[in-house]
Write a protein that holds these residues in place. Structure first.
Motif, PDB file in Angstrom:
ATOM      1  N   ALA A 191      -4.786   5.962  -6.054  1.00 49.52           N
ATOM      2  CA  ALA A 191      -3.463   5.696  -6.630  1.00 49.52           C
ATOM      3  C   ALA A 191      -3.587   5.126  -8.035  1.00 49.52           C
ATOM      4  N   CYS A 251      -3.016  -8.924  -5.178  1.00 52.67           N
ATOM      5  CA  CYS A 251      -2.730  -7.879  -4.195  1.00 52.67           C
ATOM      6  C   CYS A 251      -1.246  -7.517  -4.188  1.00 52.67           C
ATOM      7  N   GLY A 277       0.800  -1.212   0.000  1.00 48.75           N
ATOM      8  CA  GLY A 277       0.000   0.000   0.000  1.00 48.75           C
ATOM      9  C   GLY A 277       0.834   1.263   0.000  1.00 48.75           C
ATOM     10  N   SER A 278       0.172   2.389   0.270  1.00 46.74           N
ATOM     11  CA  SER A 278       0.811   3.701   0.158  1.00 46.74           C
ATOM     12  C   SER A 278       1.891   3.927   1.206  1.00 46.74           C
ATOM     13  N   LEU A 285       2.287  -0.146  -8.170  1.00 49.29           N
ATOM     14  CA  LEU A 285       2.095   1.225  -7.702  1.00 49.29           C
ATOM     15  C   LEU A 285       3.347   1.767  -7.022  1.00 49.29           C
ATOM     16  N   LYS A 286       4.041   0.902  -6.282  1.00 47.22           N
ATOM     17  CA  LYS A 286       5.266   1.334  -5.617  1.00 47.22           C
ATOM     18  C   LYS A 286       6.320   1.751  -6.633  1.00 47.22           C
ATOM     19  N   THR A 294      -0.086  -5.799  -7.699  1.00 45.81           N
ATOM     20  CA  THR A 294      -0.562  -4.423  -7.880  1.00 45.81           C
ATOM     21  C   THR A 294       0.144  -3.470  -6.924  1.00 45.81           C
ATOM     22  N   SER A 295       0.458  -3.936  -5.715  1.00 45.00           N
ATOM     23  CA  SER A 295       1.185  -3.087  -4.784  1.00 45.00           C
ATOM     24  C   SER A 295       2.584  -2.778  -5.297  1.00 45.00           C
ATOM     25  N   LYS A 331      -6.063  12.664  -1.596  1.00 45.96           N
ATOM     26  CA  LYS A 331      -6.642  11.890  -0.496  1.00 45.96           C
ATOM     27  C   LYS A 331      -7.232  12.799   0.575  1.00 45.96           C
ATOM     28  N   GLY A 344      -7.091   1.726  -2.703  1.00 43.87           N
ATOM     29  CA  GLY A 344      -6.072   2.194  -3.636  1.00 43.87           C
ATOM     30  C   GLY A 344      -6.629   2.796  -4.903  1.00 43.87           C
TER      31      GLY A 344
END
Length: 1563
Positions: free
Chosen positions: A316, A270, A129-130, A277-278, A273-274, A295, A313
Motif C-alpha cells: 500500500a 501506526c 489496515g486494508s 492510507l485510508k 499511517t493507517s 497482493k 502494508g
C-alpha cells in the motif's frame, strides 16, 4: 489492435500505423507515454481479460455477509476489552509466576524489565489496515483466510515517559497483551507481527477453533506518549551496561539502535499511517482493486511473508508513493495500476542514497544508511521498508521482470501465469539450502567490530543477525555461479500443515458429534434399562406373591424355569447390543466402552455373563494369578483350573541398587520416559531365584554406564559379554524374544524363549523405577515360538503372535487368562502384529500386510482388507500404528532398511525414510515400537546397536513458527532456508579472481583461504583462482554444493551436518548414470552425446565425398536419432567390450557379422544403432529407376550396396547392406542409414487412390503418413529440438529424466519419445511465470506440473520455436483445434516448425500419466530430492499378469533404477588395438535386446488380447493388462487366458523366468 510497447523494451511508441500518439497538455511527456501505453495495453484480450480480472477480484473480496459477521465479532471483542477491570500493581519479576496460574506465557524472547506495571483498560480500539479501505484480499489457500488488524492503544497512564529506554515499553506491551488474553474467552494464539523480528508479538483471536477468520490485536501507545524524534536511527535508546548487566555507568558506550527505535516508532505512528492510507485508497475503487491484484501476485510468489519479505502494508505504501510521484492516477483501471507497479519495481531500487519519501519535505541524508531499502512515511521519520532485505527486493525485481517479459509471448495465458500459478520453491528455485542450528555458530559475528552494537540493537536476536551474515557470505562467494539468492519461507511441509489443519477441524467436529451421540445413547440406554427392569420385576413380583401366599399354581416350576431362561436370553447386554446395532457404520459401537454395571439389580451371574460357560468350552482358558494393587502388595497367584500358568516368583522392589557381582541380577528392559526436553531410558536389574541361575558374569559398572532400551534374560543363547560403551546388544533380539509395554497400566510384558517365561514389570506412576515383578511359566502345550507381543490400550489386553503354528493368543492382564484365538494363516507365518482399538495389522510371511477386525465379544478375527502397498522384492520387518499413522519398516532390494508411513484410513503415503543399511542383518534385529507421546516412535536396530526416535510431528527441526498457543513460550528460530537461481556459469571448475598484489586479491584470499592459488591462464594473465578437479559435467554441476559447504564451514564455522541441500541434482543425476565399473568417464552421458555428435559430423563428411560415385547425389544427411539431439536417456556405449569367457561364447562368427549364439545362456552386450536419414536430390535425369514403387525399392537396395562398398573401400569402415538400410560401424559405434526419395510418398498415395484405371487421386494412408513424418516432419522437429538443447544446457537432462520416469512407470512406449521431448521444449520455451530451469529436478517438476495442470481436452499445446508464430496465427491454431477436436489425439501438440500427428498416447494412458504426475508432485512437495528414487518404482497392483524375465537375457539390466551387480552387467571397454583382426572386419551384434524383442513380438501377435508394459531401460518384468473382449459367453469373456499364457511361455522360452497371474483381477 497492436499493443504499444515501452521504450525500455526496444519498440517505438507507435499505434501500429507509423504515427506517434499526440501528447496531452496537462501531463508531462513521460506520463503521456505511459498513459498511452497502458490505455492500449488493456486491449490485450480486452473482453476476456476484464472478465477474468473481475471474477478474480470478486473471489478475493469479502462478501457483505462476511463483513457483517466480522464487524459483529469486532464489536464483541471490543466490548470485552473495554470491560476489563483495572489491575493491581505487580512487579515484573513476579508477573510470569502470576500469569502461569492462568496458563499464559509472556510472549517475549528477551526481557529485562525491572519496573512495576499496573493494567488499565484501553480507551481506543479501532480497525486499521486494508480492511478499512477495501484493499483486503481473502487468502483461500491459507488455513486462516482472513486476518483483520485491530488497533488497541495502551493508555498513557500505563506507560512512563522514559519507558522508551532499555526495552521497558516492549516488556509492558507484552504484559498488556497477556492481560487481554486472560480476559478474552475465544480461541487465542500469539503470533509475530512480522517474520523478521521476534520481539513484537500480537494476539490472534478467533470466534472458535474452526473459524476461517481472526482478529489480530496490535498494541500501540496512546498518541503523543513519546516524542517521535527520539526514535531516529541515529539515536541510542538502549544502554550497554543495562544489556551487559555489569551495572557500571562510567565510560558507558552509546551505540545507535536503529532496529529497536524503528520497532517502537512503528507503534507510535501506526494509527496515523493507517488513516493516511485510508484517505488515499478510499477515494478510488480501481486503486484498491489494483492493490488487490498486486497482493495476489505477491502471495502466489510467496513474497509477502517470512524473513525480510515484502509484507504488511509495504504494498500500500508503494502504491501511495507512485500516486504521489504521478506514476499512477486515480483514473486508471486496476489492470493498468498493476502493470505500472511492476514497471516501478523494475526502475526503482529504493536504496538509502535515493532517500525516497512520502513526505513533502526531503528527509535528512544518511540517517537510514543501515537499512537495505528506504521509503519513509508522510512524517519522514519512519522507514516503512525497514524490515525488507536487499535480497528479497532483488527477487521482487526479478519476478517483476519475468512477469513483464511474459506479455511478449503470444502462446501462454498471461492471466493464468500472473495470478493463478502458485510458485512453490520446487518450481521457482533451481536449488534450496537449509541451515539448521544456525544460532550455535556465531563465528561470523566474532570478527565484527560492531558485534556488541548489533546484539544489543536486535535484543540478542542472533538468528536475524546470522541470517544476514550468511546471506552476505554466500552472495560474495557464489556471485559468479548464481543470479539470485534469497531467503525462502521455512520448509515446513505446507501440504502436511494443510492436512494437519484439516485433521484438526475434523477432530473438533467429531468430538462434538461423539459427545452428542454419547448423550443420545445414554438416554436410550436408560430407557431400555427401565423397560427391561420393569418387565423382569413384573414377572418376579408375580412369582413372589404366589410364594408368599403359598398359592402355588401347578405350573410354578415351569414359570420359574421360564423366568431363568428369559433372563438369560434377554439379558440387558443383548438388548443393548440390539439397540445400537444400527450404529455400527460410524464405528462408535466398537470404540466407545459403556459401563452399565450400576444399572443392574439382578444378582444372577448368568444374567451378567450369559456366554461364560460357552466360551470356556470353546476356548482354552489358563488362569494363574491376578495382578496386585498398585502399591505395596505382592503378587498372589490364584489357581482355578488344572492348566495354569505356574508362577515362578512375585517380588516387590525395595531397592534399585543391585550389585552386579551377584549372578542372580540379570539386566532387562525397564522403561522409557520423556521429561519435556529429551527422551531417556532407565536400566534396572532383575532378581531371579537360584533355580534359573545360569548367566555369565557382567561388568561391575554396567548399571552406571549403559543406557538401554531392550535387554533380555541372559541364558545359554545369550552368552555375549556387555561392553561399557555398548548401547544396544544383538543378543537382546533373539529369534523368539519379544516385548510390549502398556502405557495405560504403566507396565511392561516380556517373554524369554529359553526360559519359556513371561515377565510382568509394573512401575510407579510418574516414576521410572520398577515397583513389582511377576514371573509366569508359559504353557508347554502352547506354541513357544512367540514372535511378537502387542498391547491394545482400548481393551487393555496383550496379543501374542506365533510363527510356527500361526496362532494368535489374547492375554487378559486383569485375570491373566490366555485365550487361543486360533490359526490366523494357513501357510505363511504370522510374524509381527500391531493393534489399535479393534483393528489389528499383521505381517503374514515376508511380503503381505493384512488388516483384521477383532470382535471382543465373540473373540474372533476376520480379515478386513489386504494392504497391498509393497513390491514383491520388499521384505516387511516390523509394524506399528497409532490413531492416524501406520508405520512399516521394510528391507528393499537394495539391502536398505526403510520406513514408510501411511495414513491409517486412506493408506496414502505421508513419509518415506531411509534408516539403516541391511547387509548381514538378521530380520529379527529390527523393532519399532510406539510411545505414549503423540506420533513419536522408537526404532531399534540391535545388529548395528543403534536406537532412533522417529518424531512424525516435527521431522524438520528448527522451522520458523509464526503462531503459537498462549500457554507456550515464544518458539525459538534456529534454521534459515535460502533459494538459489543459477547463472549460466554456475558449473565453473576454475573460479578466476583478481590480479595478485591488489586489495581485491587480499579479500579473495581471505574468503577462500587455503583453496586460493595463483594460476597462469592462456591469455598470459596471472590471477588468484580456485580450482575444483572434476572430470565430467555431472561433477561440475555439483561444484556449487562443495563451494557452499566450504564457505560455511571455514568462514561461518557451520558444520556440514547442519547444511542440507533440500532440492538439488545429486540424486537425480544418479538416475541417468551407469555403474562406474562399466564406463568410468560416463557421468550422466553428456560427454558421450558430444562425442557421438562429433563422430556423426565426421561420418557425414565422409559420405558426402562419395556423391560423384553414387547414382544420385545426397542432398542432406540428418541424424534423426534422439542421441543427435542430446535426449537419449542412455547414449550408446562402444560395441566392443572386454568380456568374460561366457560372454565371448555368447557370440559366434558368420561370414558377414557377429551374431548371438543360440545355445548361450547369456545375452551379448547391447549395442543400439543410431538412425541417419539421407535425402536424395530432386532431379529428373535418372528418374527412370524411380518411376514405380517396385523400382524405388530395388534401386534403394542397389544404392545401399554401392554405398557400403564405397565406404569400406575408401574409409575402411565395416558396413553391411540390407533391404531396408545400411549398417555402418565406425569407431565401435553402429549407424543405421536410411535413404528417402521425394517421389515415394506421392506414388504410395496415388496407388491408394487409383480406381478402375481412371485418373489418379491422392489418398493418404497410414504408410504414407508414417513415411511423410519420418522423412519430412521428423527432420524439422529434430532440428528444432536440437536448437533448444543448444540454447538451454539443462534441456537434455530434463528430457532424459522425464523419459526415464515414463519408462520406469512402464509407459514410454505408449507415450512416444518425441512427445516427451516436445513437452519438455514447452517448459523451456514458454517458462513463464518462471525463468527456464537450470536444474534437473526443477525442470522435471515443471514438466510434471504441466502434465497435471494443462487443459489437454480443451487446449492444444502450441510450441513456438524461434518465435515464428504471431498472435493471429496462434489464435487460428486454437480455433482449428476446437473445430477438429474430435479427430485429434488426446495429447495434441502443435509445434510451429512442422505438423505433428500421433495416435499416442491413448486416452487411458494419458489419464494414467496425469494421475501419476499428480501423485509424484504431491510426494516431491513434501519430501526432499534424496528420496526421488521412490517415484521411479512402479506400482504393480493393477496388472493382470506379470512376466518375469531372466536377468542373464537382459543386456541392459545395468540401466535399471535398482540395478543388481551381476556378472552380466559389469564390463569394461576394450581398446581397439587389442581386438582380434578377424573380429574387426565383422559387424558387431546390433540392436539385440532379447527382452525388448520379446515384448515387441508379444505386442505384434497379441495386440487384440492384451496390452504390454515394459521398462526398456533394464526392466526385468513385463506387465500385462487384458483388453475387454468383444465376444462374450453368457457375460464372460470368450477368451482362453490360460492357453494364451502357455503360448507366451513357448514364445519366450529361455527368456521368460516366471509368469505370475492374478485371476482375481481378470473380472
Amino acid at each position: 489492435m497492436e499493443v504499444l510497447k515501452r521504450k525500455s523494451n526496444g519498440v517505438s511508441f507507435t499505434n501500429g500505423h507509423g504515427q506517434k500518439k499526440k501528447k496531452k497538455v496537462e501531463y508531462a511527456e513521460e506520463q503521456d507515454v505511459e498513459t498511452a501505453y497502458f490505455e492500449s495495453e488493456i486491449t490485450f484480450h480486452s473482453t476476456v481479460t476484464k472478465m477474468k480480472v473481475s471474477a478474480l477480484l470478486n473471489e478475493v473480496t469479502l462478501k457483505e455477509s462476511q463483513r457483517h459477521e466480522i464487524n459483529q465479532f469486532i464489536d464483541e471483542v471490543s466490548n470485552e476489552l473495554k470491560s476489563i477491570p483495572q489491575g493491581k500493581v505487580r512487579e515484573f519479576s513476579k508477573m510470569s509466576e502470576w500469569l502461569d496460574k492462568f496458563n499464559i506465557k509472556i510472549p517475549l524472547s528477551y526481557a529485562k524489565m525491572e519496573k512495576s506495571f499496573q493494567f488499565f483498560p484501553p480507551t481506543v480500539i479501532e480497525s486499521i489496515g486494508s480492511y478499512t479501505y477495501d484493499g483486503f484480499i481473502v487468502k483461500s489457500s491459507n488455513k486462516l483466510s482472513t486476518i483483520i488488524d485491530l488497533l488497541v492503544e495502551i493508555p498513557r497512564i500505563c506507560i512512563h515517559k522514559r519507558d522508551y529506554l532499555n526495552n521497558e515499553y516492549i516488556g509492558k506491551r507484552a504484559i498488556y497483551l497477556c492481560y487481554l488474553a486472560k480476559k478474552l474467552k475465544h480461541s487465542l494464539e500469539f503470533a509475530h507481527l512480522n517474520d523478521t523480528t521476534n520481539n513484537h508479538a500480537v494476539l490472534l483471536v478467533k470466534p472458535k477453533e474452526s473459524s476461517t477468520f481472526a482478529i489480530r490485536i496490535i498494541l500501540a501507545p496512546e498518541q503523543n506518549s513519546f516524542k517521535e524524534k527520539r526514535f531516529l536511527p541515529t539515536s541510542s535508546n538502549l544502554r550497554w551496561n543495562w544489556f551487559a548487566g555489569d551495572g557500571k555507568e562510567e565510560n558507558e558506550p552509546f551505540y545507535p539502535t536503529p532496529n529497536y527505535n524503528s520497532s517502537i516508532l512503528f507503534d507510535c505512528r501506526c494509527r496515523e499511517t493507517s488513516e493516511y492510507l485510508k484517505k488515499i485508497f478510499s477515494s478510488s475503487k480501481e486503486l484498491c482493486n489494483g492493490l488487490k491484484l498486486f497482493k495476489i501476485w505477491l502471495e502466489q510468489r510467496q513474497l509477502s511473508h517470512d524473513f525480510g519479505s515484502f509484507e504488511g502494508g509495504m504494498s500500500a505504501f508503494l502504491l501511495a508513493y507512485l500516486l504521489q510521484t504521478n506514476k499512477l492516477t486515480r483514473q486508471m483501471n486496476s489492470y493498468q495500476v498493476f502493470r505500472i507497479v511492476l514497471v516501478a519495481l523494475m526502475e526503482n531500487n529504493f536504496l538509502p542514497i535515493d532517500n525516497r519519501s512520502l513526505s513533502n519535505e526531503k528527509p535528512a541524508e544518511n540517517i537510514f544508511n543501515n537499512d537495505d531499502c528506504v521509503l519513509t512515511d508522510q512524517s519522514g521519520l519512519l522507514n516503512v521498508f525497514h524490515t525488507l532485505t536487499r535480497a528479497n527486493y532483488k527477487r521482487l525485481q526479478y519476478e517483476a521482470r519475468i512477469s513483464l517479459n511474459s506479455f511478449n509471448d503470444p502462446v501462454i495465458d498471461h492471466f493464468q501465469t500472473l495470478f493463478m500459478t502458485s510458485m512453490k520453491p520446487i518450481y521457482s528455485m533451481d536449488a534450496t539450502i537449509q541451515i539448521s542450528s544456525i544460532d550455535q555458530y556465531d563465528k561470523l559475528l566474532e570478527g565484527k567490530s560492531t558485534k556488541n552494537q548489533l546484539l544489543m540493537d536486535n535484543l540478542n536476536n542472533k538468528h536475524f543477525l546470522l541470517c544476514q551474515q550468511v546471506l552476505h557470505l554466500l552472495e560474495n562467494g557464489l556471485k559468479e555461479r548464481i543470479s539470485l539468492l534469497c531467503p525462502l519461507p521455512s520448509l515446513v511441509k505446507t501440504y502436511m500443515l494443510y492436512l494437519d489443519e484439516q485433521l484438526h477441524r475434523w477432530k473438533t467436529q467429531t468430538i462434538e458429534q461423539i459427545e452428542n451421540f454419547i448423550q443420545q445413547k445414554s438416554n436410550e440406554i436408560r430407557e431400555l434399562y427401565q423397560k427391561y427392569y420393569m418387565e423382569i420385576n413384573r414377572q418376579y413380583l408375580t412369582i413372589r406373591e404366589q410364594t408368599q401366599t403359598a398359592n402355588l399354581p401347578g405350573d410354578f416350576p415351569e414359570q420359574l424355569e421360564y423366568l431363568r431362561v428369559y433372563s438369560q436370553l434377554n439379558s440387558f447386554e443383548k438388548r443393548l447390543h440390539l439397540g445400537i446395532n444400527s450404529f455400527t457404520t460410524n464405528q462408535l459401537n466398537e470404540n466407545i466402552k459403556l459401563d452399565y454395571a450400576h444399572f443392574r439389580e439382578l444378582t444372577s451371574k448368568t444374567a451378567i455373563y450369559p456366554w461364560k460357560e460357552m466360551i470356556q468350552k470353546k476356548l482354552p482358558v489358563i488362569i494363574s494369578a491376578c495382578l496386585p494393587p498398585r502399591k505395596g502388595v505382592n503378587f498372589q497367584p490364584v489357581t482355578k483350573q488344572p492348566c495354569t500358568l505356574k508362577s515362578i516368583s512375585s517380588t516387590p522392589i525395595q531397592s534399585h541398587d543391585h550389585s552386579l557381582e551377584n549372578a542372580s541380577n540379570l539386566s532387562i528392559l525397564i522403561t522409557r520416559y520423556f521429561d519435556g526436553k529429551r527422551t531417556g531410558y532407565e536400566i534396572d536389574s532383575l532378581f531371579l531365584p537360584d533355580l534359573y541361575l545360569r548367566s555369565p558374569s557382567l561388568s561391575k559398572n554396567d548399571n552406571k554406564t549403559l543406557v538401554c532400551l531392550y535387554k533380555s534374560l541372559l541364558s545359554d543363547e545369550n552368552s555375549c559379554q556387555m561392553g561399557h560403551s555398548t548401547i544396544m546388544f544383538s543378543q537382546c533380539e533373539m529369534k523368539y524374544h519379544c516385548l510390549a509395554s502398556s502405557t495405560k497400566s504403566n507396565e511392561v510384558l516380556l517373554y524369554n524363549s529359553k526360559l519359556n517365561i513371561l515377565v510382568f514389570l509394573q512401575y510407579e506412576d510418574n516414576k521410572y523405577h520398577c515397583l513389582q515383578r511377576l514371573y509366569l511359566q508359559w504353557p508347554l502345550h502352547f506354541s513357544t515360538q512367540l514372535c511378537d507381543i502387542a498391547y491394545n490400550q482400548d481393551t487393555d489386553h496383550y496379543f501374542i503372535s506365533t510363527n510356527d503354528f500361526n496362532h494368535l493368543y489374547m492375554l487378559d492382564r486383569k485375570t491373566l487368562s490366555v485365550n487361543d484365538l486360533g490359526c490366523v494363516s494357513d501357510s505363511l507365518p504370522l510374524n509381527r502384529i500391531a493393534f489399535y482399538k479393534s483393528i489389528m495389522y499383521g505381517i503374514v510371511g515376508d511380503h503381505d500386510l493384512v488388516e483384521y477386525l477383532f470382535d471382543e465379544k465373540k473373540l474372533n478375527l476376520k480379515i478386513n482388507r489386504k494392504v497391498d502397498l509393497f513390491n514383491s522384492d520388499e521384505i516387511l520387518l516390523d509394524i506399528t500404528c497409532d490413531q492416524n499413522n501406520l508405520l512399516v519398516v521394510y528391507r528393499n532390494k537394495n539391502e536398505e532398511i526403510c520406513l514408510r508411513n501411511f495414513n491409517r484410513y486412506t493408506l496414502d503415503i505421508q513419509l518415506q525414510l531411509y534408516l539403516d543399511p541391511a547387509s548381514g542383518l538378521n530380520d529379527n534385529c529390527i523393532r519399532i515400537e510406539p510411545s505414549i507421546y503423540k506420533e513419536k516412535f522408537l526404532y531399534l536396530n540391535s545388529y548395528l546397536q543403534c536406537l532412533k526416535v522417529i518424531d512424525l510431528t516435527d521431522f524438520k527441526n528448527g522451522n520458523i513458527v509464526s503462531m503459537w498457543p498462549i500457554n507456550e513460550p515464544v518458539p525459538a528460530r534456529t534454521s534459515i532456508t535460502f533459494g538459489v537461481i543459477f547463472s549460466d556459469q554456475y558449473d565453473l571448475s576454475v573460479l578466476k579472481g583478481p590480479e595478485n598484489e591488489t586489495k581485491e586479491a587480499a579479500t579473495f584470499r581471505k574468503l577462500w583461504t587455503e583453496r586460493s592459488e595463483l594460476r597462469r591462464f592462456p591469455d598470459g594473465s596471472i590471477l588468484e583462482s580456485v580450482v575444483w578437479n572434476v572430470e565430467t559435467a555431472k561433477d561440475k554441476r555439483l561444484i556449487w554444493m562443495d563451494a557452499t559447504r566450504y564457505l560455511l564451514e571455514i568462514q561461518a564455522g557451520i558444520s556440514p551436518t547442519h547444511i542440507e541441500f533440500v532440492y538439488n541434482d545429486q540424486l537425480p543425476s544418479s538416475l541417468l548414470s551407469i555403474p562406474a565399473r562399466l564406463f568410468p568417464s560416463y557421468g550422466t552421458g553428456d560427454e558421450q552425446h558430444i562425442y557421438l555428435c562429433r563422430e556423426f559430423v565426421e561420418l557425414s563428411k565422409q559420405i558426402r565425398t562419395l556423391n560423384n560415385e553414387l547414382p544420385l547425389k545426397i542432398n542432406n544427411i540428418v541424424g534423426v536419432d534422439e542421441t543427435f539431439r542430446y535426449t537419449n536417456v542412455f547414449p550408446p556405449l562402444p560395441s566392443v567390450f572386454l568380456t568374460d569367457l561366457h560372454k565371448i561364447r555368447s557370440i559366434e562368427h558368420t561370414t558377414q557379422a557377429l551374431i548371438p549364439r543360440s545355445t548361450s545362456r547369456y545375452a551379448p552386450p547391447f549395442s543400439p544403432s543410431l538412425a541417419i536419414l539421407c535425402q536424395l536430390e530432386k532431379t529428373s535425369s535418372n528418374d527412370r529407376d524411380f518411376e514405380t514403387l517396385e523400382r524405388i525399392k530395388h534401386s534403394k537396395i542397389l544404392y545401399y550396396i554401392q554405398l557400403a562398398k564405397l565406404l569400406h573401400q575408401q574409409f575402411h569402415l565395416t558396413c553391411r547392406a540390407t533391404t531396408d538400410c545400411v549398417y555402418i560401424e565406425k569407431n565401435h559405434y553402429i549407424y543405421r542409414l536410411v535413404i528417402s526419395y521425394h517421389k515415394e510418398i506421392y506414388l504410395i498415395e496415388s496407388a491408394a487412390g487409383k480406381k478402375d484405371g481412371l485418373a489418379r487421386t491422392i489418398k493418404k494412408t497410414s504408410l504414407s503418413k508414417k513415411l511423410r513424418f519420418d522423412t519430412e516432419y521428423l527432420p524439422k522437429i529434430h532440428a528444432a529440438i536440437y536448437g533448444v538443447s543448444q540454447q538451454f544446457a539443462h534441456y537434455q537432462l530434463v528430457s532424459r529424466l522425464f523419459k526415464r520416469w515414463l519408462s520406469s512407470q512402464l509407459l514410454l512406449h505408449h507415450f512416444e519419445s518425441i512427445n516427451a521431448d516436445l513437452i519438455c521444449c514447452y517448459v523451456f520455451l514458454h517458462s513463464a511465470p518462471f525463468e527456464p530451469p537450470k536444474s534437473m529436478l526443477t525442470g522435471f517438476s515443471r514438466v510434471l506440473r504441466l502434465l497435471r495442470d494443462f487443459d489437454w481436452i480443451n487446449e492444444p499445446l502450441i510450441i513456438n520455436f524461434n518465435h515464428e508464430l504471431t498472435k493471429d496465427q496462434v489464435f487460428q491454431m486454437q480455433a482449428q483445434f476446437k473445430t477438429e477436436r474430435s479427430s485429434l489425439p488426446a495429447l495434441c501438440i502443435m509445434p510451429s516448425v512442422a505438423f505433428h500427428e500421433s495416435t499416442k498416447p491413448s486416452v487411458p494412458i494419458m489419464k494414467r500419466v496425469i494421475q501419476l504426475a499428480k501423485e509424484a508432485l504431491n510426494y516431491l512437495e513434501i519430501n526432499n530430492s534424496e528420496s526421488i528414487k521412490f517415484l521411479f518404482r512402479p506400482s504393480l497392483t493393477s496388472y493382470d499378469v506379470i512376466i518375469m524375465l531372466d536377468p542373464l537375457q537382459c543386456p541392459r539390466a545395468y540401466q535399471a533404477i535398482d540395478h543388481v551387480s551381476t556378472e552380466v552387467t559389469y564390463t569394461t571397454r576394450k581398446k581397439a588395438s587389442d581386438v582380434n583382426d578377424q573380429q574387426n572386419k565383422l559387424l558387431s551384434v546390433v540392436d539385440y535386446d532379447p527382452a525388448q524383442l520379446l515384448v515387441n513380438e508379444l505386442r505384434t501377435t497379441c495386440n487384440e488380447q492384451a496390452e504390454f508394459f515394459h521398462d526398456e531401460f533394464g526392466g526385468l518384468m513385463v506387465c500385462v493388462l487384458w483388453k475387454p473382449s468383444k465376444t462374450t459367453n453368457n457375460g464372460h469373456p470368450n477368451i482362453d487366458y490360460v492357453q494364451i499364457i502357455d503360448q507366451w511361455k513357448l514364445l519366450g522360452s529361455g527368456i521368460i523366468k516366471e509368469i505370475r497371474t492374478f485371476p482375481e483381477r481378470w473380472c
